[in-house]
Motif scaffolding. Structure first.
Motif, PDB file in Angstrom:
ATOM      1  N   LEU A  72       2.730  -7.000  -8.728  1.00  0.00           N
ATOM      2  CA  LEU A  72       2.653  -7.562  -7.374  1.00  0.00           C
ATOM      3  C   LEU A  72       3.350  -6.656  -6.358  1.00  0.00           C
ATOM      4  O   LEU A  72       2.795  -6.359  -5.297  1.00  0.00           O
ATOM      5  N   LEU A  73       4.543  -6.193  -6.679  1.00  0.00           N
ATOM      6  CA  LEU A  73       5.283  -5.318  -5.763  1.00  0.00           C
ATOM      7  C   LEU A  73       4.572  -3.973  -5.562  1.00  0.00           C
ATOM      8  O   LEU A  73       4.533  -3.447  -4.450  1.00  0.00           O
ATOM      9  N   PHE A 103      -0.754  -1.148  -0.659  1.00  0.00           N
ATOM     10  CA  PHE A 103      -1.437  -1.566   0.570  1.00  0.00           C
ATOM     11  C   PHE A 103      -0.658  -1.088   1.792  1.00  0.00           C
ATOM     12  O   PHE A 103      -1.249  -0.584   2.754  1.00  0.00           O
ATOM     13  N   SER A 104       0.651  -1.236   1.764  1.00  0.00           N
ATOM     14  CA  SER A 104       1.471  -0.792   2.895  1.00  0.00           C
ATOM     15  C   SER A 104       1.332   0.702   3.117  1.00  0.00           C
ATOM     16  O   SER A 104       1.164   1.157   4.253  1.00  0.00           O
ATOM     17  N   THR A 140       1.332  -3.487  -5.808  1.00  0.00           N
ATOM     18  CA  THR A 140       0.156  -3.753  -4.976  1.00  0.00           C
ATOM     19  C   THR A 140       0.542  -3.825  -3.503  1.00  0.00           C
ATOM     20  O   THR A 140      -0.123  -3.226  -2.644  1.00  0.00           O
ATOM     21  N   ILE A 141       1.617  -4.527  -3.196  1.00  0.00           N
ATOM     22  CA  ILE A 141       2.090  -4.626  -1.809  1.00  0.00           C
ATOM     23  C   ILE A 141       2.477  -3.251  -1.283  1.00  0.00           C
ATOM     24  O   ILE A 141       2.119  -2.879  -0.159  1.00  0.00           O
TER      25      ILE A 141
END
Length: 127
Positions: A85-86, A92-93, A88-89
């Motif tokens: 999850l981290l 994207f960022s 992926t974030i």
């Protein structure tokens, strides 16, 4: 025996990641061929955002097996999901801040790659 189970689970997860990479690569090539370099590059970024965190999850989640290490297995899955999850974030960022991408191919390829993950039980039959 537990090492065999871990290897089999890890191999199944890696096969899924390879299928996702193939779909992402195919979609990227299609976007490149039809709409040009920026769309192909954007689709590749979207596919990478889906594939790389799943690879990291598969590697972390299947690092422990066996009844004697059940707590380690659960901890590895939770840790793998948190890192996924981290990552992926973060990806994207990074893409939105540093790269000039077209949003439509990025999200279309990302979603296509996730659909491969969601429909995996249809493709893989465990014996």
């Amino acid at each position: 025996m537990s090492k065999v189970l871990a290897r089999r689970g890890r191999w199944s997860a890696y096969k899924l990641v390879m299928m996702q990479a193939a779909v992402a690569g195919g979609a990227s090539i299609l976007f490149f061929a039809v709409w040009g370099v920026q769309f192909g590059y954007s689709a590749l970024a979207g596919g990478s955002i889906a594939v790389l965190p799943n690879f990291v999850f598969a590697t972390l989640a299947f690092s422990h097996t066996g009844a004697s290490s059940a707590a380690k297995v659960i901890k590895a899955f939770y840790w793998g999901e948190a890192v996924k999850l981290l990552l992926t974030i973060a990806m994207f960022s990074f893409v939105f801040i540093n790269l000039k991408v077209a949003f439509m191919p990025l999200f279309v390829c990302y979603v296509l790659t996730l659909i491969v993950h969601w429909t995996a039980p249809l493709y893989f039959k465990q014996s």
